[in-house]
Every structure is written in C-alpha cells, then in structure tokens.
Design a protein around this motif. Structure first.
Motif, PDB file in Angstrom:
ATOM      1  N   GLU A  65     -63.929 -39.087  -6.237  1.00 43.01           N
ATOM      2  CA  GLU A  65     -62.586 -39.235  -6.209  1.00 43.01           C
ATOM      3  C   GLU A  65     -61.828 -38.247  -7.224  1.00 43.01           C
ATOM      4  N   GLN A  66     -62.559 -38.189  -8.138  1.00 41.05           N
ATOM      5  CA  GLN A  66     -61.726 -37.180  -9.328  1.00 41.05           C
ATOM      6  C   GLN A  66     -61.725 -35.760  -8.936  1.00 41.05           C
ATOM      7  N   HIS A  67     -62.266 -35.216  -7.973  1.00 40.71           N
ATOM      8  CA  HIS A  67     -62.135 -33.948  -7.453  1.00 40.71           C
ATOM      9  C   HIS A  67     -61.317 -33.544  -6.154  1.00 40.71           C
ATOM     10  N   LYS A  68     -60.425 -34.605  -5.994  1.00 40.27           N
ATOM     11  CA  LYS A  68     -59.546 -34.538  -4.688  1.00 40.27           C
ATOM     12  C   LYS A  68     -58.255 -35.133  -4.863  1.00 40.27           C
ATOM     13  N   LEU A  69     -57.476 -34.668  -4.128  1.00 35.27           N
ATOM     14  CA  LEU A  69     -55.913 -35.048  -4.341  1.00 35.27           C
ATOM     15  C   LEU A  69     -55.269 -35.175  -2.721  1.00 35.27           C
ATOM     16  N   GLU A  70     -55.237 -36.590  -2.394  1.00 39.00           N
ATOM     17  CA  GLU A  70     -54.498 -36.613  -0.963  1.00 39.00           C
ATOM     18  C   GLU A  70     -53.184 -36.537  -0.944  1.00 39.00           C
ATOM     19  N   ILE A  71     -52.511 -35.899  -0.206  1.00 38.24           N
ATOM     20  CA  ILE A  71     -50.877 -35.694  -0.050  1.00 38.24           C
ATOM     21  C   ILE A  71     -50.675 -36.020   1.491  1.00 38.24           C
ATOM     22  N   THR A  72     -49.583 -37.201   1.517  1.00 34.57           N
ATOM     23  CA  THR A  72     -48.978 -37.248   2.820  1.00 34.57           C
ATOM     24  C   THR A  72     -47.836 -36.557   2.967  1.00 34.57           C
ATOM     25  N   ALA A  73     -47.022 -36.460   2.122  1.00 30.62           N
ATOM     26  CA  ALA A  73     -45.866 -35.398   2.481  1.00 30.62           C
ATOM     27  C   ALA A  73     -45.384 -34.733   1.018  1.00 30.62           C
ATOM     28  N   LEU A  74     -44.851 -33.440   1.338  1.00 23.50           N
ATOM     29  CA  LEU A  74     -44.481 -32.537   0.092  1.00 23.50           C
ATOM     30  C   LEU A  74     -43.114 -32.290   0.057  1.00 23.50           C
ATOM     31  N   SER A  75     -42.338 -32.338  -1.216  1.00 20.53           N
ATOM     32  CA  SER A  75     -41.056 -31.823  -1.320  1.00 20.53           C
ATOM     33  C   SER A  75     -41.201 -30.384  -1.966  1.00 20.53           C
ATOM     34  N   GLU A  76     -40.092 -29.667  -1.629  1.00 22.22           N
ATOM     35  CA  GLU A  76     -40.051 -28.170  -1.993  1.00 22.22           C
ATOM     36  C   GLU A  76     -40.576 -27.990  -3.218  1.00 22.22           C
ATOM     37  N   ASN A  77     -40.329 -28.619  -4.335  1.00 24.24           N
ATOM     38  CA  ASN A  77     -41.071 -28.285  -5.594  1.00 24.24           C
ATOM     39  C   ASN A  77     -41.948 -28.939  -6.182  1.00 24.24           C
ATOM     40  N   ALA A  78     -42.574 -29.776  -5.420  1.00 24.76           N
ATOM     41  CA  ALA A  78     -43.434 -31.099  -5.980  1.00 24.76           C
ATOM     42  C   ALA A  78     -44.719 -30.291  -6.599  1.00 24.76           C
ATOM     43  N   LEU A  79     -45.235 -29.098  -5.822  1.00 23.52           N
ATOM     44  CA  LEU A  79     -46.483 -28.661  -6.437  1.00 23.52           C
ATOM     45  C   LEU A  79     -46.150 -28.006  -7.966  1.00 23.52           C
ATOM     46  N   TYR A  80     -45.018 -27.586  -8.176  1.00 23.84           N
ATOM     47  CA  TYR A  80     -44.854 -27.002  -9.530  1.00 23.84           C
ATOM     48  C   TYR A  80     -44.839 -28.003 -10.745  1.00 23.84           C
ATOM     49  N   TYR A  81     -44.759 -29.413 -10.413  1.00 32.36           N
ATOM     50  CA  TYR A  81     -44.724 -30.245 -11.344  1.00 32.36           C
ATOM     51  C   TYR A  81     -45.818 -30.969 -11.621  1.00 32.36           C
ATOM     52  N   PHE A  82     -46.929 -30.443 -11.206  1.00 32.20           N
ATOM     53  CA  PHE A  82     -48.458 -30.986 -11.462  1.00 32.20           C
ATOM     54  C   PHE A  82     -48.602 -30.289 -13.048  1.00 32.20           C
ATOM     55  N   ASP A  83     -49.534 -31.109 -13.822  1.00 28.85           N
ATOM     56  CA  ASP A  83     -50.153 -30.541 -15.016  1.00 28.85           C
ATOM     57  C   ASP A  83     -50.851 -29.432 -14.654  1.00 28.85           C
ATOM     58  N   ARG A  84     -50.636 -28.556 -15.774  1.00 33.81           N
ATOM     59  CA  ARG A  84     -51.143 -27.108 -15.678  1.00 33.81           C
ATOM     60  C   ARG A  84     -52.618 -26.708 -15.091  1.00 33.81           C
ATOM     61  N   THR A  85     -53.710 -27.686 -15.439  1.00 35.88           N
ATOM     62  CA  THR A  85     -54.786 -27.830 -14.890  1.00 35.88           C
ATOM     63  C   THR A  85     -55.125 -28.878 -13.915  1.00 35.88           C
ATOM     64  N   GLU A  86     -54.098 -29.581 -13.516  1.00 30.96           N
ATOM     65  CA  GLU A  86     -54.565 -30.844 -12.754  1.00 30.96           C
ATOM     66  C   GLU A  86     -55.084 -30.394 -11.377  1.00 30.96           C
ATOM     67  N   LEU A  87     -54.671 -29.320 -10.968  1.00 32.77           N
ATOM     68  CA  LEU A  87     -55.387 -29.235  -9.524  1.00 32.77           C
ATOM     69  C   LEU A  87     -56.472 -27.952  -9.514  1.00 32.77           C
ATOM     70  N   LYS A  88     -56.730 -27.916 -10.517  1.00 30.66           N
ATOM     71  CA  LYS A  88     -57.993 -26.781 -10.816  1.00 30.66           C
ATOM     72  C   LYS A  88     -59.362 -27.267 -10.330  1.00 30.66           C
ATOM     73  N   ASN A  89     -59.853 -26.659  -9.197  1.00 32.98           N
ATOM     74  CA  ASN A  89     -60.946 -26.734  -8.522  1.00 32.98           C
ATOM     75  C   ASN A  89     -60.993 -28.115  -7.904  1.00 32.98           C
ATOM     76  N   LYS A  90     -59.862 -28.542  -7.249  1.00 37.64           N
ATOM     77  CA  LYS A  90     -59.501 -29.790  -6.610  1.00 37.64           C
ATOM     78  C   LYS A  90     -59.593 -29.428  -5.100  1.00 37.64           C
ATOM     79  N   LEU A  91     -60.034 -30.584  -4.372  1.00 35.79           N
ATOM     80  CA  LEU A  91     -59.766 -30.600  -2.905  1.00 35.79           C
ATOM     81  C   LEU A  91     -58.469 -31.157  -2.631  1.00 35.79           C
ATOM     82  N   VAL A  92     -57.315 -30.149  -2.349  1.00 33.84           N
ATOM     83  CA  VAL A  92     -56.239 -30.700  -1.864  1.00 33.84           C
ATOM     84  C   VAL A  92     -55.977 -31.063  -0.318  1.00 33.84           C
ATOM     85  N   LEU A  93     -55.612 -32.509  -0.092  1.00 33.47           N
ATOM     86  CA  LEU A  93     -55.806 -32.797   1.399  1.00 33.47           C
ATOM     87  C   LEU A  93     -54.481 -32.981   1.697  1.00 33.47           C
ATOM     88  N   ILE A  94     -53.893 -32.252   2.776  1.00 31.05           N
ATOM     89  CA  ILE A  94     -52.537 -32.516   3.270  1.00 31.05           C
ATOM     90  C   ILE A  94     -52.621 -33.055   4.893  1.00 31.05           C
TER      91      ILE A  94
END
Length: 852
Positions: A526-555
C-alpha cells in the motif's frame, strides 16, 4: 443621529468640562477611573480620545461617558446626544503648530547628507557597520562644520520626525576615536526614528538604538521604531503606538545583555497594560550582541531567523476568555449552521466553514444582540447584521467589520473585537478537529516477520520464477490474461528503478481494463502506490516534494483527465521525472512573493482508456496492452462469477496469494542492472517511433533482471565502486515472449479494435468462400453498431486494406478485401527480428566460450 456624527460633534474637551475635569498644560489629568495621585490620563483633542497610563483605560467620548457613569453603550449614546443638545456641538481645538525648528533642522540635515558622501571617514564607518546605503536618510557633521546645528562634531547624524514626517530633532552617533560619550541629541529632543509608524502597521519592532533600527530597515521588511536607549521609551513612543488601528504585535529586539533584557521586561509589561489586545513578543538576542553587531559577525539572514523564532510574552489569547465565563463554546450540532453566544451577542456561521484550506477563514455571518435593554427587540434590523464572504484572517476586512458591527449594534469596538476573536479561536479548534477526522489514513510501512522474509526470499530464488509468479497471480483471483497480467506486474515492479516503465490498458467498455489494473495493483504494498479516480488541473503540483517518488500512480480512467494541462503534468513526471510550478503567495505581512512547487519522481504510471488515439503523447511513453475480448475469455470470467456466487471460490487462498506477492515485492532492493547484450539487440524495423520503443524494450528486459535479483550475483564496477547485476539470456527470452504482442501493436497501422474487426472479417469471408461483401451483410452477421462499422470501414479504406468495387450509397457499397496475409506477415516479421537477434547472441556467446 449616527454614532460617527456624535463623535464628530462632541469633543473630548467638552465632555471633560461637563464633568468639571481640568487638564494641565501637557493635556493630562488625574484619572477618574482609579485612585490617581499623579496625572496619568492623557487627552488627545486631535482624535477626541483618551488613554490612562495607570489603569489602561482608553476610548472615545462615548466610551468616557460610559465608563464615568457606569452606563451601557446604548445609554452612553443617549447621554452623548443630550450633551450635544445642551452645549451645542463643539469642534476639537486645532493641534498646536510645530515650532519653526522643523524648517531649520530640515535644511541643516540636507547639508549634512551632502557632507556624508564627501567624507571617506564617515563612509568607512558605515561600511564597517554594514549600513552604508544611498537610500538611507543619514548625514555627517565633520569637525568645524558651519551648519546651524551646534555640537555633534564627528557624528553620523540621523533625523527624528514628527507625525507629519517633518524633521524636528537630530540624533548624532560619534565616530571619533576619543571621548566616552557617543550619543548626542539636539536640544528639546522630540520626534521618532525613522518616522511615526504608518496607520497600516501590523507588526512593529522596537530596537534599543537608532543604529539598530537602521540595520533592520536595511536587511528586513519589518516596520521599525527606535527607542533612545534602555531608558528611552518616551510618551511620544507610547502615544504613537497606541494610535495604530491595525497593530497586532509589538516585537522587542533589544541588546543581548542584562540592561537590554531588563528593559524588555519593563517596557513589555508597561505596553501590555496600555495595549492589552495586541501580542507582545521578544527576540532572544545572543549574549553580548546587538542588532548591528549580528550583521557584522554573521550573514544578515540571521536577523530574520531570530525574529521568526521570537518568543511571545503576552498574546491575544491571554485576553479572550471573559472573567467568570470560560465555557463559551461553538455549537456544532449542525455543521451548516454553527452558532456562538458571547455576552449580548449571538453569532451564526451560515453554511459552515471550508475544511480543506487552512490559510483562509471565509464565512457568512449573522450577528444579533440578545439583550432586551435595546428596547427594540431582535426584529429591529438595526440590532442584527449580516456579512457574506468575510475572511476572518484578513486584518483589513476584520477591522472594518468590527467597526461596522459596533456602530450598527451600538456596542463598543472592544466588546465586538473580543467576541469575534473568540469566534475565530473556536472555529480554528473546530476545523482542526474535523480535518483530523477527515484526514486520509496514513499508510504504514509494511513490516515482515523473519519467517515471512525468508519465505519470500526462497520464492525469489526458485527456478522458473516468472512462471511461478504468473501462477500465483492467477491464484490471487485474476482470470485469464496470462500474458498481460505478468507483463503488468513486472511494469509495476519497475517503480523501484531509476528508469521505471509505464503502462496503459486499452479496450472497449466492459472488457475488464480497470478490473485487471485493480487486481494487479493489489499485489503491490500500500505504501508504494497512489490510486487516483479523478485529477484537477493543478492537483499533482500540491503533493509533498517526495510523496510520489518511486510510487505506482494508478489513474482509474484516463478519460477523466482529458485536460491538456493535466496530461502535460503527467507526461513531465513520466519523462523528466519531476514537475514544478511557480505561484504567487502572500507572506505574513501581506506582501506578494513567488514560491516554486516541485514534485519529484520517478513514478510508474498506469491508466485505462477506451480512446486509443486521444492520448497518443502519453501512450508513446508507455507500454500498451489490449485486453482479451474473445468469447472464450468472457466465458471463463462468467464461470468464475458463477463459482463466486455459489461460494465455490477459495477466497482465503486468493487473499493468501495476494499478501505473499506483496511480501515478495517488499524484498526487492534497489540495485542497478547492466545488460551486456544490449548492443546486439534490435527491435523490428516495422515499429513506429522506434527510439522510444527501443528504450521501453531494453528497460523491460532490465526489469525482468531486476525482479530476478536474488538469482543474480552482485558485481562491483572497479572504476566507480557501483554494485550491479547482469542480464542473462533467459531474461531476454522471457521479455521477448511477453513483449511480442506489444511490439506487434506498435507496428500495426490499425488500432487494436479495428484490427480485431478485420481479422474476424477475414474468417467470415473465408468461411463463406467470398472475396467481397456488403456492409449490411457484415453488420447483421457480426451484430456491430452501424457507426462503429462505418468508422472501421473508413479506416480500412484509408490504409488500403479494402476497396470499393460496386454498389451505391443508397443501397450500400460492395467491398473487396486486399492483402489477406498481411497480418501474418507482420507477425512473422516481429518474431523473426526478435528471434534472429537472440540467436545471434546465443551463437556469439557459444563461440566466445570455446577455449582458444
């Protein structure tokens, strides 16, 4: 008559005369509100206000009447109206004009400024103290100067100004090497340095000396006011500070010695009595240092750092709890109708508050008086007020609103201010509670027992690892899709590498794209993935600096991210492995500045879509897989669904397989992979966009090696000391087998859906022993949507797979099939290219292994 008109027509002097209170020549008198042996009440005729330096009472004409006779606000207003009727309206006396010294000192200071820039000695002194700046108001009086100013020879000179900004005195700092006295003032010192604080001042720093104030002006953005030594807080200082309507905080930044600390304590208590509704804090100056010495021995940034770390001595929260009533609470039973009652005021927050952003507190308020003494009842519109879209964190809005409520409801501004600050505190507390309740659950790191670790390692070291893994994926509940499911699992594994892969699942609605992605993602911790149902225009820019590092991003559905800006941010994370965005924000003082939001990768992106051509730029960066839409696959899924409904599926085994594969993923460690055969591998010439496809091909081979790391010997590069493992021929063979369909799709001019239609059409024509067909015939046989059929036929004509040989538009065209064997030829080309390169490597390896 409005309250503002009363205050304008009734002067404070007239009110004092009514109560037979006389003031001395300094405008002071014994305070009538406490036992006062010496005059401590100061009258300010210019503003029609008063202030007692003994008991701290302050206010205007109405407040004086209320305090003097112990009346309510409403009663005091009626009394004030009566006084105007009796004595007539009065005009506050004009403020005595300043003596002509302002003109004298102003002219003299201009000459001293010119002298400064002609004196190397003076310039050197200021440079040594790090405060030489052409924009600063500073002069120099050399020995023997003929200016009108007496004394101050060999002094750096600073102007002291009155409330009009006129120079009314001078301060001199001697730079002579001899003499004990270093500080000089002109006779009858008056004025402040650098000036009277502006009415917009919110945070004000008090320093021990003019030099220290100059230093802060040079290196910070704070408003500053200089004291004249540790005993130099004058009545002019206190009067100017007490008249600041927006003041929120006084900050003492005095010297780091005993005298400076004692002065801070003394004056902090004195000003707290004078201004009980503001915060008073102190900067902890290092021992034996002052503001100016700090910038001589350190980088100037130390000033802002020390100010930010200041300690609060008296805060507004010390004042908000009314005596005898510590039980004021916000009623939150209805989150859209929050209420608070404090004294005679009832406040209702209509529509609740925003629980997402904490930098604003925008509300719609209804405030009403609940006391019957108004004589008008709550039905009177004068005794309630509404305000929408009020930001309680905006000082300017809040101050205006306080004044508006006080005048409309005939209350004192302090009373209204107290209630609104109480409301702010309660709303903040409520919001923090709700944000904690609604906060996303923090995923903890997966911890394995020694036994589970050993079991996972044994599995990773076992022969036929890829086949055993595929079998376990099937046991976890994934039906069919043997090739796609293992390929997706390996792509998800690549998230741990420096160059991860990405994958997009394509297919018609209802073919199981989302289901396959969801089931394979369940095999990742679980700590290695991020599940996203919908995205707004600027949503990705407001994650913490390393929050997505080496993560599986599922749209879940790329169709919900069609905005070009969203797709661009996704592509940047895929290719450049980071995204950034510069935005303007306001600092604590309301000044605009820019900050850069940066989010780092790399990530592995996985998504699904029915629209194959729409996401071409993103698809080019990904491996594309097409879901099995065959009749046999559909039957297998339906059989599973029926078994599940009948209770015949072993869910415990499925869960056990899922958890075990998560354990396996947890035992994979970051390690570099080198492919010694990479220079001899070639992708087929038929593949479109070969540069990116070649990168994907090589990276997928490396991912297979990475997954088999427990079966590979770690080697060390003698030049760099880097540890790595090497790709084997078995890894290449496995990758080739899994990627054939992917490479075939990337080589085909047709979309997968159109290709499937064409291949079914070929089978149908061969079965019917026909060379041509009509569209209506095919539509009825295949039960296909007319619009979909028209699109397929159009694409097949465009790419020269069909041609029209007869018929008309009204009764339908007759089509002839061309190049019946082209797909078999394309398949053979792909397989031959991969097999040829692989066999060449095998042959080369066998040859080099033979002893010479």
């Amino acid at each position: 008559m409005e309250i503002a008109e009363i205050k304008q027509q009734l002067s404070i002097v007239a009110v004092l005369q009514h109560y037979n209170i006389k003031t001395n020549k300094n405008g002071q008198c014994p305070c009538p509100f406490h036992e006062d042996k010496t005059p401590s009440l100061k009258i300010y005729p210019e503003t029609n206000t008063y202030h007692c330096f003994g008991c701290g009472k302050t206010g205007d004409t109405i407040q004086f009447i209320q305090d003097k006779q112990g009346l309510t606000k409403h009663q005091a207003i009626i009394k004030a109206k009566g006084l105007i009727d009796v004595i007539g309206h009065t005009i506050a006396p004009a403020k005595p004009s300043q003596p002509q010294t302002s003109t004298v000192y102003g002219k003299a200071f201009k000459k001293l400024q010119q002298s400064l820039h002609r004196s190397k000695k003076a310039i050197t002194y200021l440079q040594d103290r790090n405060i030489y700046d052409l924009e600063l108001e500073v002069g120099y009086k050399p020995q023997g100067s003929t200016t009108e100013i007496k004394g101050m020879n060999n002094c750096i000179v600073f102007p002291l100004k009155n409330d009009k900004g006129e120079i009314v005195s001078l301060y001199g700092r001697s730079i002579a090497s001899t003499g004990n006295n270093k500080h000089y003032y002109t006779a009858a010192r008056q004025g402040l340095y650098p000036q009277y604080p502006t009415t917009a001042t919110k945070n004000l720093i008090l320093t021990e000396s003019v030099i220290d104030a100059t230093t802060l002006l040079e290196y910070t953005d704070y408003e500053v006011l200089a004291l004249y030594g540790v005993n130099g807080l004058t009545s002019e200082h206190t009067e100017s500070v007490s008249q600041l309507p927006s003041l929120k905080e006084l900050i003492f930044f005095l010297d780091g010695d005993t005298a400076g600390r004692n002065a801070t304590d003394k004056y902090a208590n004195q000003l707290h009595e004078l201004l009980p509704n503001i915060t008073i804090s102190r900067v902890d100056t290092p021992d034996d240092e002052d503001v100016n010495s700090l910038v001589q021995s350190h980088e100037p940034e130390i000033l802002n750092h020390l100010i930010e770390e200041r300690k609060v001595l008296f805060s507004l929260t010390d004042q908000v709890a009314p005596a005898g009533n510590n039980e004021i609470k916000l009623n939150t039973e209805n989150p859209d109708y929050l209420t608070l009652i404090d004294g005679v005021l009832k406040i209702t927050v209509l529509g609740g508050i925003n629980l997402i952003t904490a930098d604003k507190l925008k509300v719609t308020l209804r405030i009403e008086r609940t006391d019957p003494s108004t004589g008008s009842g709550l039905a009177n519109p004068l005794y309630h007020i509404r305000q929408s879209n009020l930001d309680l964190y905006n000082d300017e809005q809040l101050e205006k609103f306080i004044r508006k409520v006080a005048e409309r409801l005939e209350l004192g501004t302090r009373e209204v201010q107290h209630t609104l600050y109480t409301l702010i505190g309660e709303l903040e507390h409520y919001r923090i509670q709700q944000m904690q309740v609604n906060a996303p659950e923090v995923v903890s790191k997966r911890e394995l027992t020694p036994e589970r670790k050993q079991k996972a390692i044994i599995f990773l070291k076992s022969p036929n690892l890829l086949q055993r893994t595929n079998d376990l994926i099937g046991k976890s509940g994934v039906i069919g899709e043997e090739n796609n499911r293992l390929l997706m699992y390996l792509v998800f594994t690549s998230r741990l590498r420096e160059q991860p892969l990405h994958i997009i699942s394509l297919g018609a609605s209802g073919t199981g794209k989302t289901y396959l992605q969801e089931k394979i993602s369940q095999l990742i911790p679980e700590q290695h993935k991020l599940e996203i149902t919908a995205l707004s225009e600027n949503a990705l820019y407001y994650f913490d600096r390393t929050e997505l590092k080496n993560k599986l991003v599922l749209i879940e559905d790329l169709d919900g991210a069609q905005d070009d800006k969203i797709l661009y941010a996704i592509r940047e994370l895929m290719s450049k492995k980071s995204i950034s965005k510069t935005i303007p924000i306001k600092d604590a003082k309301g000044n605009l500045k820019t900050i850069t939001l940066k989010v780092e990768g790399p990530i592995t992106l996985a998504g699904t879509t029915t629209k194959e051509k729409i996401y071409e730029d993103n698809a080019n960066r990904s491996l594309l897989i097409y879901l099995d839409n065959s009749k046999d696959h559909k039957m297998a899924i339906m059989n599973y669904q029926q078994s599940l409904s009948a209770g015949l599926v072993n869910k415990q085994e499925e869960q056990s397989s899922t958890e075990f594969l998560k354990d396996v993923q947890s035992m994979l460690e970051p390690v570099k992979v080198r492919n010694p055969y990479a220079t001899k591998l070639n992708i087929p010439d038929t593949v479109f966009k070969p540069l990116r496809t070649n990168t994907h091909y090589l990276s997928f081979i490396e991912t297979v090696t990475f997954y088999c790391q427990w079966q590979r010997q770690k080697k060390q590069d003698p030049n760099t000391g880097t540890y790595f493992i090497e790709t084997t021929l078995e890894d290449i063979a496995a990758a080739n087998g899994l990627l054939k369909e992917v490479l075939l799709a990337k080589s085909d001019e047709l979309t997968k859906a159109c290709r499937n239609f064409l291949e079914v059409l070929k089978v149908h024509l061969k079965k019917e022993e026909k060379q041509s067909f009509y569209s209506n015939e095919v539509r009825k046989t295949m039960r296909i949507n007319p619009k979909t059929l028209s699109r397929y036929l159009y694409d097949l004509q465009r790419y020269n797979f069909l041609r029209i040989i007869g018929g008309t538009k009204s009764r339908g065209y007759e089509y002839e099939l061309l190049h019946e064997q082209e797909y078999e030829t394309l398949q053979n080309t792909i397989e031959n290219a991969l097999d040829k390169a692989f066999k060449a490597i095998q042959t080369s390896k066998s040859t080099t292994s033979v002893p010479q």
